[in-house]
Design an enzyme around this catalytic site. Structure first.
Site, short mmCIF file in Angstrom:
data_model
loop_
_atom_site.label_atom_id
_atom_site.label_comp_id
_atom_site.label_asym_id
_atom_site.label_seq_id
_atom_site.Cartn_x
_atom_site.Cartn_y
_atom_site.Cartn_z
N ASP A 198 0.80 -1.23 0.00
CA ASP A 198 0.00 0.00 0.00
C ASP A 198 0.84 1.28 0.00
OD1 ASP A 198 1.06 -0.07 2.54
OD2 ASP A 198 -0.79 -0.77 3.48
N GLU B 59 -0.74 -9.00 -1.23
CA GLU B 59 -1.24 -8.46 0.06
C GLU B 59 -2.42 -7.52 -0.19
OE1 GLU B 59 0.51 -5.41 2.90
OE2 GLU B 59 1.40 -7.21 3.74
N GLU C 291 -1.88 5.18 3.28
CA GLU C 291 -1.89 3.79 2.79
C GLU C 291 -3.30 3.26 2.51
OE1 GLU C 291 -0.11 4.89 5.33
OE2 GLU C 291 1.99 4.38 4.95
N HIS D 200 7.01 4.67 12.43
CA HIS D 200 7.25 5.54 11.28
C HIS D 200 6.00 6.11 10.63
CE1 HIS D 200 5.79 2.80 8.13
NE2 HIS D 200 6.24 1.83 8.89
N ARG E 92 3.04 8.17 9.14
CA ARG E 92 2.89 9.60 8.91
C ARG E 92 1.77 10.21 9.75
NH1 ARG E 92 5.10 11.81 3.65
NH2 ARG E 92 6.55 10.20 3.01
N HIS F 241 13.68 4.74 12.17
CA HIS F 241 13.39 4.88 10.74
C HIS F 241 14.06 6.16 10.22
CE1 HIS F 241 11.01 5.28 7.06
NE2 HIS F 241 10.61 4.04 7.23
C1 UD1 Z 1 7.00 4.48 3.30
C2 UD1 Z 1 5.56 4.18 2.91
C3 UD1 Z 1 4.85 3.44 4.03
C4 UD1 Z 1 5.64 2.22 4.49
C5 UD1 Z 1 7.06 2.65 4.83
C6 UD1 Z 1 7.89 1.45 5.16
C7 UD1 Z 1 4.36 5.75 1.46
C8 UD1 Z 1 3.65 7.04 1.38
N1 UD1 Z 1 4.86 5.42 2.68
O1 UD1 Z 1 6.98 5.40 4.39
O2 UD1 Z 1 3.57 3.02 3.60
O3 UD1 Z 1 5.01 1.68 5.62
O4 UD1 Z 1 7.64 3.30 3.70
O5 UD1 Z 1 9.05 1.82 5.85
O6 UD1 Z 1 4.49 5.06 0.48
N2 UD1 Z 1 14.46 7.69 3.91
C9 UD1 Z 1 15.83 7.58 3.80
N3 UD1 Z 1 16.35 6.38 3.40
C10 UD1 Z 1 15.57 5.31 3.12
C11 UD1 Z 1 14.19 5.43 3.25
C12 UD1 Z 1 13.64 6.63 3.63
O7 UD1 Z 1 16.56 8.52 4.05
O8 UD1 Z 1 16.10 4.26 2.76
C13 UD1 Z 1 13.89 8.99 4.32
C14 UD1 Z 1 13.94 10.02 3.18
O9 UD1 Z 1 14.16 11.29 3.73
C15 UD1 Z 1 12.52 9.93 2.59
C16 UD1 Z 1 11.73 9.74 3.85
O10 UD1 Z 1 12.50 8.83 4.65
O11 UD1 Z 1 12.16 11.08 1.86
C17 UD1 Z 1 10.34 9.23 3.67
O12 UD1 Z 1 10.30 8.11 2.81
P1 UD1 Z 1 8.87 7.68 2.15
O13 UD1 Z 1 9.09 6.45 1.36
O14 UD1 Z 1 8.24 8.84 1.49
O15 UD1 Z 1 7.95 7.39 3.38
P2 UD1 Z 1 8.14 6.46 4.61
O16 UD1 Z 1 7.78 7.27 5.79
O17 UD1 Z 1 9.46 5.80 4.57
N1 UDP Z 2 12.48 -4.19 9.70
C1 UDP Z 2 13.85 -4.30 9.47
N2 UDP Z 2 14.71 -3.52 10.18
C2 UDP Z 2 14.27 -2.62 11.10
C3 UDP Z 2 12.88 -2.49 11.30
C4 UDP Z 2 12.01 -3.29 10.59
O1 UDP Z 2 14.28 -5.11 8.66
O2 UDP Z 2 15.11 -1.93 11.70
C5 UDP Z 2 11.55 -5.05 8.91
C6 UDP Z 2 10.48 -5.78 9.69
O3 UDP Z 2 10.92 -7.04 10.15
C7 UDP Z 2 9.35 -5.90 8.68
C8 UDP Z 2 9.53 -4.69 7.81
O4 UDP Z 2 10.84 -4.20 8.04
O5 UDP Z 2 9.50 -7.04 7.86
C9 UDP Z 2 8.50 -3.67 8.15
O6 UDP Z 2 8.82 -2.47 7.52
P1 UDP Z 2 8.24 -1.09 8.00
O7 UDP Z 2 7.86 -1.16 9.43
O8 UDP Z 2 9.22 -0.06 7.57
O9 UDP Z 2 6.96 -0.93 7.07
P2 UDP Z 2 5.45 -1.43 7.17
O10 UDP Z 2 5.45 -2.90 7.37
O11 UDP Z 2 4.80 -0.68 8.29
O12 UDP Z 2 4.88 -1.01 5.85
#
Ligand code: UD1
Ligand code: UDP
Length: 376
Positions: free
Chosen positions: A99, A121, A135, A207, A209, A240
């Protein structure tokens, strides 16, 4: 085999990498399928870690991530970049999981280009567009544009039926996260974080939003209260990289002797951390699925969950983001052995480790008649 079907597998963020990895692995063994892996890299670092663990090298990498990306900008850039790639590759099938914005835009672009989309999923719902945000909207859009809906449970199947999706397009497969978890748990890779073995480990991730700002500050204050109150616990919190999360976590928790903030853990060590944990506090979707399978009680730091199956089993509790409530619920589990035991039962309502094979069997059946017809 001639006339192989071109299957485009899309991954954008950490959980998509984890949950698509088992499917990519099984698909690559299928003689009828030619698999291309496209990384949008909506996450850069977090996705790369996971792909490396599962030996997946993307064939196409859109390198989309920007620091602190806004949703409209991310969506716009993804649509443009995905459309260019779809136009070039013209796959027979597009597959994506979950999502995120990557998934919603992949489904949308596949729809515009009339390419069948398979949603892994599928069918998770809270029926509240604000929780989780964005999401719930992402998965509804993807869901209504899918040819195949691979749902983890009967409950998610019911959600789709109520939205008018045809039963024949819905396949109950289990969640591929359990396939990934079982594979990685077997490897027993070390958790490279020095922890005090005499203390009970409380593992935290957050993490979402919709929790940014005061709700997340309240969560941090609750964690601090727990660490103050219980000298026999140690909190491990892999933070995160989202800047909105990092700044607050370090401001409110950075200086406590029994709270260890660290960078996100690679998936294998994170699974080890879950195995070591006494209790898990999280707003993560994936952790709500994995921890019950590992027999670990979870308190969910959210108002709603699209994963009610483990709540119904009594092994996950929704506690929201109220400071006092989090402290009360966690204290109950830390103080009351019977309450703890009732939540520390190993149950796996989301899968049995065979989800990827079931998904591939559905696709094989759908593709095989055409593939066979093309053989001469
Ligand atoms: C995203 C997804 C969320 C998912 C989560 C898993 C959307 C809107 N959100 O949230 O559904 O649960 O990923 O973790 O699709 N960043 C880094 N390095 C990384 C990843 C992220 O620096 O490897 C930072 C960056 O500043 C980036 C910010 O995190 O701009 C947000 O990343 P984004 O993918 O927009 O949203 P998440 O909060 O990570
Ligand atoms: N996870 C990981 N390292 C971490 C935290 C989480 O590998 O430090 C894994 C966790 O086991 C799960 C996945 O990341 O499989 C979940 O990702 P996240 O919580 O970022 O996203 P969501 O599932 O909420 O979309």
């Amino acid at each position: 085999m001639r006339n192989r079907k071109h299957v485009l597998c899309i991954v954008g963020t950490r959980p998509e990498g984890i949950k698509m990895a088992p499917l990519i692995k099984v698909l690559k063994r299928e003689p009828w399928a030619r698999v291309t892996v496209l990384a949008t890299a909506q996450h850069r670092d977090l996705l790369d870690q996971v792909l490396a663990l599962f030996d997946i090298e993307p064939d196409v990498d859109l390198d989309i991530m920007k620091p602190n990306q806004s949703l409209p900008e991310l969506t716009a850039r993804l649509i443009t970049a995905l459309d260019g790639t779809f136009a070039e590759l013209m796959p027979d099938i597009v597959l994506a999981q979950g999502d995120t914005t990557t998934v919603m835009t992949a489904a949308l672009v596949a729809f515009y280009r009339n390419i069948p989309f398979g949603h892994v999923e599928a069918g998770l719902r809270t029926h509240d567009l604000g929780n989780p945000f964005p999401e719930e909207m992402n998965r509804m859009v993807a869901g209504h544009l899918s040819r195949w809906h691979f749902v983890p449970t009967e409950r998610s199947r019911g959600n789709l039926l109520r939205e008018g999706i045809s039963d024949s397009a819905i396949h109950v497969t289990g969640n591929t996260v359990i396939d990934a978890l079982l594979e990685v748990a077997e490897r027993e890779l070390p958790l490279d974080v020095p922890l005090d073995p005499s203390r009970r480990l409380v593992l935290v991730t957050a993490h979402r939003r919709e929790n940014f700002g005061e709700p997340f500050r309240a969560v941090c204050r609750a964690i601090r209260q727990l660490a103050d109150r219980y000298e026999d616990i140690e909190v491990l919190y892999p933070v995160h990289p989202n800047p909105n999360v990092r700044a607050t976590a370090h401001e409110l928790l950075g200086d406590h002797p029994r709270i260890r903030l660290c960078r996100p853990l690679d998936y294998a060590p994170f699974v080890e951390a879950q195995k070591r944990a006494y209790l898990i506090l999280t707003d993560s979707g994936g952790v709500q699925e994995e921890a019950p399978a590992l027999g670990k009680p979870v308190l969910v730091l959210r108002a709603e969950t699209e994963r009610p199956e483990a709540v119904d089993e009594g092994v996950v509790r929704l506690v929201g983001t109220d400071e006092a409530r989090i402290v009360t619920e966690a204290s109950r589990l830390l103080d009351d052995a019977a309450a703890y035991r009732s939540m520390a039962r190993g149950v796996s309502p989301y899968g049995d480790g065979l989800a990827a094979r079931r998904i591939v069997a559905v696709l094989r059946d759908a593709m095989q008649p055409e593939a066979n017809a093309g053989l001469s």
